[in-house]
Design a protein around this motif. Structure first.
Motif, short mmCIF file in Angstrom:
data_model
loop_
_atom_site.label_atom_id
_atom_site.label_comp_id
_atom_site.label_asym_id
_atom_site.label_seq_id
_atom_site.Cartn_x
_atom_site.Cartn_y
_atom_site.Cartn_z
N SER A 124 0.84 -1.20 0.00
CA SER A 124 0.00 0.00 0.00
C SER A 124 0.88 1.25 0.00
O SER A 124 0.57 2.23 -0.67
CB SER A 124 -0.97 -0.01 1.19
OG SER A 124 -0.46 0.69 2.28
N VAL A 128 0.87 4.11 -2.88
CA VAL A 128 0.66 5.52 -2.58
C VAL A 128 1.80 6.34 -3.19
O VAL A 128 1.58 7.39 -3.80
CB VAL A 128 0.58 5.76 -1.05
CG1 VAL A 128 0.66 7.25 -0.72
CG2 VAL A 128 -0.71 5.19 -0.49
N LEU A 132 1.34 9.16 -6.02
CA LEU A 132 1.80 10.55 -5.82
C LEU A 132 2.71 10.99 -6.96
O LEU A 132 2.57 12.08 -7.49
CB LEU A 132 2.57 10.66 -4.50
CG LEU A 132 1.75 10.89 -3.24
CD1 LEU A 132 2.65 10.80 -2.01
CD2 LEU A 132 1.06 12.25 -3.28
N GLN A 175 -7.39 14.82 -6.16
CA GLN A 175 -8.16 13.74 -5.52
C GLN A 175 -8.86 12.87 -6.55
O GLN A 175 -8.94 11.66 -6.41
CB GLN A 175 -9.18 14.33 -4.54
CG GLN A 175 -8.56 14.64 -3.18
CD GLN A 175 -9.49 15.40 -2.28
OE1 GLN A 175 -10.16 16.32 -2.73
NE2 GLN A 175 -9.54 15.02 -1.03
N LYS A 176 -9.34 13.53 -7.58
CA LYS A 176 -10.01 12.79 -8.65
C LYS A 176 -9.01 11.83 -9.31
O LYS A 176 -9.32 10.66 -9.55
CB LYS A 176 -10.54 13.80 -9.69
CG LYS A 176 -11.84 13.39 -10.34
CD LYS A 176 -12.21 14.33 -11.47
CE LYS A 176 -13.02 15.51 -11.01
NZ LYS A 176 -13.46 16.37 -12.12
N LEU A 178 -6.16 10.72 -7.98
CA LEU A 178 -5.73 9.69 -7.02
C LEU A 178 -6.79 8.60 -6.90
O LEU A 178 -6.47 7.42 -6.83
CB LEU A 178 -5.50 10.33 -5.64
CG LEU A 178 -4.23 11.16 -5.49
CD1 LEU A 178 -4.24 11.93 -4.18
CD2 LEU A 178 -2.98 10.28 -5.54
N ARG A 179 -8.04 9.03 -6.90
CA ARG A 179 -9.15 8.08 -6.79
C ARG A 179 -9.12 7.11 -7.98
O ARG A 179 -9.33 5.92 -7.82
CB ARG A 179 -10.46 8.88 -6.74
CG ARG A 179 -11.72 8.12 -7.02
CD ARG A 179 -12.14 7.26 -5.86
NE ARG A 179 -13.31 6.47 -6.21
CZ ARG A 179 -13.26 5.29 -6.78
NH1 ARG A 179 -12.10 4.75 -7.10
NH2 ARG A 179 -14.36 4.62 -7.05
N LEU A 182 -5.87 4.88 -7.65
CA LEU A 182 -5.93 3.91 -6.55
C LEU A 182 -7.20 3.06 -6.60
O LEU A 182 -7.45 2.27 -5.68
CB LEU A 182 -5.84 4.64 -5.20
CG LEU A 182 -4.53 5.40 -4.93
CD1 LEU A 182 -4.66 6.28 -3.70
CD2 LEU A 182 -3.37 4.43 -4.74
N PHE A 185 -7.35 -0.51 -5.62
CA PHE A 185 -6.85 -0.78 -4.27
C PHE A 185 -7.87 -0.48 -3.18
O PHE A 185 -7.77 -0.99 -2.08
CB PHE A 185 -5.58 0.04 -4.03
CG PHE A 185 -4.75 -0.47 -2.89
CD1 PHE A 185 -4.04 -1.65 -2.99
CD2 PHE A 185 -4.70 0.24 -1.70
CE1 PHE A 185 -3.29 -2.11 -1.93
CE2 PHE A 185 -3.95 -0.22 -0.64
CZ PHE A 185 -3.24 -1.39 -0.76
N ILE A 186 -8.85 0.37 -3.49
CA ILE A 186 -9.80 0.77 -2.44
C ILE A 186 -11.21 0.23 -2.70
O ILE A 186 -11.50 -0.24 -3.77
CB ILE A 186 -9.86 2.31 -2.29
CG1 ILE A 186 -10.09 2.99 -3.63
CG2 ILE A 186 -8.60 2.83 -1.63
CD1 ILE A 186 -10.23 4.49 -3.56
#
Lengths: 186, 139
Positions: A124, A128, A132, A175-176, A178-179, A182, A185-186
């Motif tokens: 994880s 991340v 990034l 954030q969009k 990253l969402r 990821l 993963f989420i």
């Protein structure tokens, strides 16, 4: 060598100005983690980030006399760390563009870990880091300040010297992204 | 399909205080859209993932910084010492130079009895006729 843990930042700065290295060392200890989060969030967990971290404290040492205490010490050091990280990114971009004639801002593909390994902590962390590094620097720095360091939007705007609205719009776009990155993963 | 406007509101709600109107809109949208609620949870997880990421420097970082600071101080001391010794050396040279010039002026005054330009330059007064004959006949 005295025990400096009981002194506050301003007292330590005054002592460091008078040449007490141990006082400066105490300050390094107090802000080491914060600087690591900033430079490694910006540059990745690598040797270049270690060098930039070291340079951050050296620059801070050189500017001890100039520090008036108008902003919190953490904010001041973070500002140095962000600026040096951006310089390093520019330097790396120059080197990359010299050898690879392509747009260095192209979105990179991320190799996602296997489903069975996704639960592990190191995976994880790795993901991340990759997420990034996939963001453009201007988005990455707001994410690092706001989401990694926990600065308020106002503080982040002050550190980056941009309007609050800019921080908010960059944050929303980051954030969009990253969402999206990821997502598995989420 | 998530309403784009509501998604933007959801993103903003994570970083800033929405106006009462916007807040009301978002709450209503969250109530009716399971997808938006799911997205809210996932965005929260992204935030958790990031805030839980703590970096650190490699062992000996503090010592390396202090070593660099010590080197920096030494460099400063060396350059300060050089500056100081250069200034004091310059002062000595300047004082000696002024003393030598004064001695020369005094000795000139004693030997010639005046301090006009000819005395200082060491050239005897010369008329135009003398100069022409000097240039024509002197070999």
């Amino acid at each position: 060598m005295g025990n400096y843990t009981s002194y506050n930042d301003s007292e330590l700065i005054e002592k460091a100005k008078c040449g007490e290295d141990a006082a400066f060392e105490e300050l390094v200890g107090r802000y080491e983690q914060q600087v690591a989060n900033t430079v490694k969030g910006m540059l990745g967990d690598n040797a270049a980030a270690e060098d930039v971290g070291q340079e951050t404290f050296i620059r801070f040492y050189r500017s001890l006399e100039k520090f008036r205490g108008d902003s919190a010490l953490g904010t001041y050091i973070t500002r140095i760390a962000i600026n040096l990280s951006l310089n390093e990114i520019k330097k790396q971009k120059k080197v990359i563009s010299l050898f690879h004639r392509k747009n260095v801002d192209d979105v990179k593909e991320i190799d996602l870990p296997d489903q069975r390994n996704r639960e592990s902590e190191s995976e994880s962390k790795d993901l991340v880091d990759k997420a990034l590094q996939n963001l453009k620097p201007e988005f990455r720095m707001v994410v690092v300040l706001r989401m990694l360091q926990g600065y308020s939007t106002k503080e982040a705007a002050s550190i980056l010297n941009v309007p609050i609205g800019t921080v908010l719009s960059r944050l929303a776009r980051a954030q969009k992204n990253l969402r999206r990155i990821l997502k598995p993963f989420i | 399909m998530i309403n784009q406007e509501m998604y933007e509101l959801l993103l903003r709600s994570m970083n800033e205080q929405l106006s009462a109107d916007e807040d009301k809109k978002l709450k209503l949208a969250l109530k009716v859209s399971a997808e938006l609620r799911e997205e809210q949870v996932k965005l929260g997880k992204v935030g958790e993932l990031l805030s839980s990421r703590n970096y650190g420097f490699t062992a000996g970082f503090r010592n390396r910084v202090m070593q660099a600071v010590s080197d920096e101080k030494k460099g400063k001391v060396i350059s300060m010492d050089f500056g100081r010794s250069f200034t004091s050396m310059f002062n000595r040279i300047a004082v000696t130079g002024v003393a030598v010039i004064l001695l020369l002026v005094i000795s000139l005054y004693i030997s010639h009895g005046s301090l006009n330009v000819n005395t200082i330059t060491g050239v005897d007064p010369i008329s135009e006729d003398n100069l022409i004959s000097f240039l024509l006949y002197e070999k």
